[in-house]
Design a protein around this motif. Structure first.
Motif, PDB file in Angstrom:
ATOM      1  N   ALA A 209       0.763  -1.075   0.017  1.00  0.00           N
ATOM      2  CA  ALA A 209       0.195  -0.097  -0.001  1.00  0.00           C
ATOM      3  C   ALA A 209       1.045   1.354   0.120  1.00  0.00           C
ATOM      4  O   ALA A 209       2.037   1.257   0.554  1.00  0.00           O
ATOM      5  CB  ALA A 209      -0.919  -0.059   1.236  1.00  0.00           C
TER       6      ALA A 209
ATOM      7  N   ASP B 182      -1.572   6.106   2.314  1.00  0.00           N
ATOM      8  CA  ASP B 182      -3.014   5.646   2.934  1.00  0.00           C
ATOM      9  C   ASP B 182      -2.753   5.584   4.437  1.00  0.00           C
ATOM     10  O   ASP B 182      -3.711   5.642   4.981  1.00  0.00           O
ATOM     11  CB  ASP B 182      -3.239   3.910   2.407  1.00  0.00           C
ATOM     12  CG  ASP B 182      -3.234   3.676   1.174  1.00  0.00           C
ATOM     13  OD1 ASP B 182      -3.583   4.712   0.314  1.00  0.00           O
ATOM     14  OD2 ASP B 182      -3.148   2.642   0.629  1.00  0.00           O
TER      15      ASP B 182
ATOM     16  N   ARG C  88      -2.932  14.332   4.233  1.00  0.00           N
ATOM     17  CA  ARG C  88      -3.678  13.559   3.026  1.00  0.00           C
ATOM     18  C   ARG C  88      -4.241  14.615   2.325  1.00  0.00           C
ATOM     19  O   ARG C  88      -4.416  14.735   1.066  1.00  0.00           O
ATOM     20  CB  ARG C  88      -4.649  12.597   3.657  1.00  0.00           C
ATOM     21  CG  ARG C  88      -4.958  11.906   2.495  1.00  0.00           C
ATOM     22  CD  ARG C  88      -5.975  10.370   2.851  1.00  0.00           C
ATOM     23  NE  ARG C  88      -5.498   9.865   3.986  1.00  0.00           N
ATOM     24  CZ  ARG C  88      -6.002   9.687   5.321  1.00  0.00           C
ATOM     25  NH1 ARG C  88      -7.278  10.453   5.485  1.00  0.00           N
ATOM     26  NH2 ARG C  88      -5.513   9.348   6.222  1.00  0.00           N
TER      27      ARG C  88
END
Length: 195
Positions: A89, A93, A100
């Protein structure tokens, strides 16, 4: 360019530390940026991106990267099925909400890295393939002479025993050829920047 002790890098309050606790610090370097001030990180990144074309690298560096991509194609090291979002990943994430939501930034030409985030004083890019999941972290800090300097760390999570063997095998090429060429390119980019 000067090699940094890993502890010097780890003592900085970088946001990347929040999401890379399971990565090891592979390489840490500081790049000379004479006359740089606290607000010049975006200027440095722009200069690096403008100067980052692989065609501007020395022939030996271009050869090494071409050989690596050929080997990767031959042995399937770089197939999408072993990259980001497949084998591993993305560290995006794991980012806390505020990171983010911030800009990802842009890639650096000639480097196969996906942008993760970019702040006023740090930037993270990543790559994953069969050999490693790696993060290139760039930070902007006050150097010993009072000027600000670019610091780069490469954080790595090898892909098992093969990844550890691969990292050991390429170490001499990184230290003797690739990093010195990158240093000349990035330090020249700072000297020749516009604006």
């Amino acid at each position: 360019m000067a090699r940094l002790e890993a502890i010097t890098y780890l003592e900085q309050p970088w946001r990347i530390h929040e999401v890379t606790g399971d990565f090891r610090v592979e390489d840490t370097w500081a790049f000379r940026t004479p006359g740089a001030g606290p607000d010049d990180f975006p200027t440095m990144l722009a200069a690096m991106r403008a100067a980052g074309r692989s065609a501007q690298q020395p022939a030996l560096v271009r050869f090494l990267f071409a050989a690596r991509w050929k080997l990767g194609a031959l042995f399937g090291w770089d197939k999408p099925s072993v990259g980001l979002g497949k084998r591993v990943a993305s560290i995006r994430d794991r980012l806390p909400g505020d990171l983010r939501d911030c800009p990802r930034g842009s890639e650096i030409h000639g480097l196969p890295l996906a942008a993760v985030y970019e702040l006023d004083n740090e930037s993270a890019l990543e790559v994953a393939n069969k050999t490693v999941h790696a993060v290139m972290h760039l930070g902007w800090v006050r150097g010993a002479d009072g000027d600000y300097e670019l610091q780069m760390a490469v954080l790595v999570k090898p892909g098992g025993w093969f990844g550890r063997l691969y990292m050991a095998a390429i170490a001499p090429f990184r230290y003797l050829i690739v990093y010195p060429a990158l240093t000349r390119q990035w330090e020249r980019a700072w000297r020749d920047r516009k604006g």
